[in-house]
Design an enzyme around this catalytic site. Structure first.
Site, mmCIF file in Angstrom:
data_model
loop_
_atom_site.group_PDB
_atom_site.id
_atom_site.type_symbol
_atom_site.label_atom_id
_atom_site.label_comp_id
_atom_site.label_asym_id
_atom_site.label_seq_id
_atom_site.Cartn_x
_atom_site.Cartn_y
_atom_site.Cartn_z
ATOM 1 N N GLU A 97 10.746 0.932 10.352
ATOM 2 C CA GLU A 97 11.584 2.119 10.524
ATOM 3 C C GLU A 97 10.652 3.265 10.865
ATOM 4 O OE1 GLU A 97 13.450 5.276 7.868
ATOM 5 O OE2 GLU A 97 14.914 3.641 7.798
ATOM 6 N N LEU A 98 10.869 3.859 12.026
ATOM 7 C CA LEU A 98 9.923 4.825 12.553
ATOM 8 C C LEU A 98 10.558 6.210 12.656
ATOM 9 C CD1 LEU A 98 8.485 2.388 15.241
ATOM 10 C CD2 LEU A 98 7.690 2.769 12.905
ATOM 11 N N SER A 133 5.398 6.662 10.996
ATOM 12 C CA SER A 133 5.461 7.263 12.326
ATOM 13 C C SER A 133 5.549 6.204 13.416
ATOM 14 C CB SER A 133 4.225 8.133 12.569
ATOM 15 O OG SER A 133 3.075 7.340 12.743
ATOM 16 N N GLU A 155 9.747 15.150 16.832
ATOM 17 C CA GLU A 155 10.164 15.179 15.433
ATOM 18 C C GLU A 155 9.310 16.172 14.649
ATOM 19 O OE1 GLU A 155 11.197 11.921 11.969
ATOM 20 O OE2 GLU A 155 9.376 11.620 13.149
ATOM 21 N N LYS A 166 0.850 -1.186 0.000
ATOM 22 C CA LYS A 166 0.000 0.000 0.000
ATOM 23 C C LYS A 166 0.892 1.245 0.000
ATOM 24 C CE LYS A 166 -1.650 2.652 3.126
ATOM 25 N NZ LYS A 166 -1.681 3.951 2.378
ATOM 26 N N PRO A 167 0.929 1.980 -1.112
ATOM 27 C CA PRO A 167 1.636 3.260 -1.098
ATOM 28 C C PRO A 167 0.767 4.318 -0.420
ATOM 29 C CG PRO A 167 0.663 2.890 -3.249
ATOM 30 C CD PRO A 167 0.367 1.659 -2.432
ATOM 31 N N CYS A 216 13.197 10.609 7.629
ATOM 32 C CA CYS A 216 13.360 10.123 9.005
ATOM 33 C C CYS A 216 14.773 10.332 9.528
ATOM 34 C CB CYS A 216 13.006 8.646 9.074
ATOM 35 S SG CYS A 216 11.276 8.288 8.696
#
Length: 527
Positions: A264-265, A243, A396, A191-192, A298
């Site tokens: 990867e967050l 996120s 962030e 899913k993009p 990120c």
């Protein structure tokens, strides 16, 4: 430039039809009845195309197709799979101009940042095509007993991998994580992000042209909670980039289902500048470390800690360099920074900066939107004297905002750099020996020395990921492929039973085995 931008503000209708044909949504009996979602250019806010809004039924169909294709694909030799990805590598490079155009139209990023995506895809395709046959080959391992026990480690694909990718690097993250999954023998349902579907679909089209079986990788466009949630409930392994908040939700689902999960967050990435650093080099490199992709990545640097002896020199030079950056829309190579993705992201950045200002921070450059350039442009922004209660001190931003803080020594810099719940990326500008010493103390999955993030990210032969709340598992390196496999231990016992030969009592056999183990340790015969 303006004339070219105007010409390319919309995707050609034939391209939209071609890329939509890759969506599992079109497998509906009556696809024209499916709801559609407009896709807008970040440069202007104008509509450049549309995609279908998938639902749970679309995801179910996508998995059915991928699972059927995967059964045959798993029987294809790793060398034959690798040939497809070597051809794909060449097609990506040959079509780089079109790919960069599509990425820029969707995301609003500058040309150099769009090239980074193309290079990432090509590098990952080359690396894993070269490494997959070796990584997936059966490996002989020492058995429990020399000679009489023979052991082999085998690797099998997990099945169908679910992938949920973000809008900030839609080309690279839309396919680069899928490359090792496919080479490992898996299918993929992806899913993009709804803001940037065409980047992922365009590069997938090239992969099919290279010979990937048509149904092996499915793309379902649509709403995140609906499509992403359905994928997480059906996949055999889940790969997510996004996120930390969403990563926790998906992690709970993966944990409940007992499937593998890689994430990867977020990050709040620090830069440390020491007194022995080459300050002119730092000034030249720091803008890209902070403002590549308009700060929407990120691994972007959001905090800079500078030793007191070089603080003012760096601050003056860095601010001058940032003020000299060229900001704007378009496809020209001389643009240093492009747009934010949409109105929501612009509002987020404005809120962070306003909050810091109200609490006493000083904006030394930037700090305002640029509607004269486009609807979502925001100046690269540098702040000092940011108080501890300002949101951007610890949260962030994910935008073109960085703060600078003076420190008395390296120990203080390291302490401040590690004082965060995140641990994705960090960098150190210093003499190499100083930099290596500091790097070993930083709680981050990647640490660049005299580079912001590009060197660690581009080193695809080494695993990369986050510590603490910045993620789990790793992409890149052997780990980036082997995580998509199941390890199988196949051990053959020959001539002698593990329980001992017939005719010897268990007590006697136990004594013999103890003596054998001691001798094996002494002679280094046992693993």
């Amino acid at each position: 430039m303006a004339e070219r931008l105007n010409k390319q503000q919309k995707l050609p209708a034939n391209l939209i039809k071609k890329y939509l044909g890759l969506c599992a949504n079109l497998k509906r009996p009556h696809p024209e009845e499916a709801p559609r979602q407009e896709v807008r250019s970040a440069f202007s806010g104008e509509v450049i195309g549309w995609t279908y809004m998938g639902d749970e039924g679309d995801v179910e169909r996508a998995f059915d197709l991928a699972r059927t294709a995967q059964r045959s694909w798993a029987q294809t030799s790793p060398r034959d799979r690798a040939r497809i990805f070597r051809d794909f590598h060449d097609r990506v490079l040959a079509n780089r101009e079109l790919l960069m155009d599509i990425v820029q139209l969707e995301t609003g990023k500058n040309r150099a940042s769009a090239l980074d995506e193309v290079m990432d895809v090509a590098i990952n395709a080359r690396y894993y095509a070269n490494q997959a046959p070796k990584l997936l080959a059966a490996q002989s391992r020492p058995g429990a007993l020399p000679v009489v026990t023979q052991s082999e480690l085998q690797r099998s694909p997990v099945g169908v991998v679910g992938q949920i990718s973000p809008w900030n690097y839609p080309l690279a993250l839309g396919i680069s994580d899928a490359i090792p999954a496919l080479l490992a023998g898996n299918g993929v349902v992806a899913k993009p992000d709804h803001n940037t579907p065409f980047s992922a679909l365009s590069v997938l089209y090239l992969l099919y042209e290279s010979g990937l079986p048509r149904d092996l990788m499915q793309v379902v466009t649509g709403d995140g909670p609906v499509v992403g949630g359905a994928i997480s409930q059906r996949c055999d392994y889940l790969m997510f980039t996004g996120s930390t908040a969403t990563g926790r939700i998906l992690g709970r689902t993966a944990g409940e289902r007992l499937i593998g999960y890689s994430a990867e967050l977020g990050g709040k990435n620090p830069m440390i500048i020491t007194a022995d650093a080459d300050i002119q080099h730092v000034i030249a490199e720091a803008p890209s470390a902070c403002f590549s992709n308009s700060g929407q990545l990120c691994v972007s640097i959001e905090r800079i800690y500078v030793e007191a002896g070089v603080y003012q020199r760096f601050l003056d030079g860095f601010v001058a360099a940032v003020k000299n950056m060229k900001l704007g829309p378009g496809f020209d190579w001389n643009i240093d920074m492009g747009s934010l993705i949409n109105a929501a992201q612009l509002l987020r950045v404005e809120d962070f900066v306003s909050d810091a200002r109200e609490k006493g921070a000083t904006v030394v450059c930037g700090g305002k939107a640029r509607p004269d350039l486009g609807p979502y442009f925001y100046e690269p922004t540098v702040l000092v004297d940011v108080p501890d209660d300002a949101r951007l001190k610890t949260e962030e931003v994910f935008g073109p905002v960085v703060f600078i803080e003076k420190v008395n020594n390296i120990a203080e810099a390291v302490e401040k750099a590690n004082n965060t719940s995140y641990g994705l990326n960090a960098c150190v500008f210093a003499r190499p020996e100083t930099g290596r010493s500091i790097a070993s103390q930083l709680m981050a999955g990647g640490v660049g020395i005299n580079d912001g993030y590009a060197a660690t990210w581009a080193t695809v032969s080494s695993p990369l990921g986050g510590m603490k709340q910045s993620g789990m598992s790793r992409r890149h390196g052997p780990d980036g492929l082997l995580k998509y496999t199941e390890a199988r231990n196949v051990a053959e016992q020959r001539w002698l039973s593990m329980r001992g030969p017939a005719g010897i009592s268990r007590k006697t056999y136990a004594k013999v085995m103890v003596s054998a183990l001691k001798l094996g340790k002494k002679l280094h015969l046992l693993p």
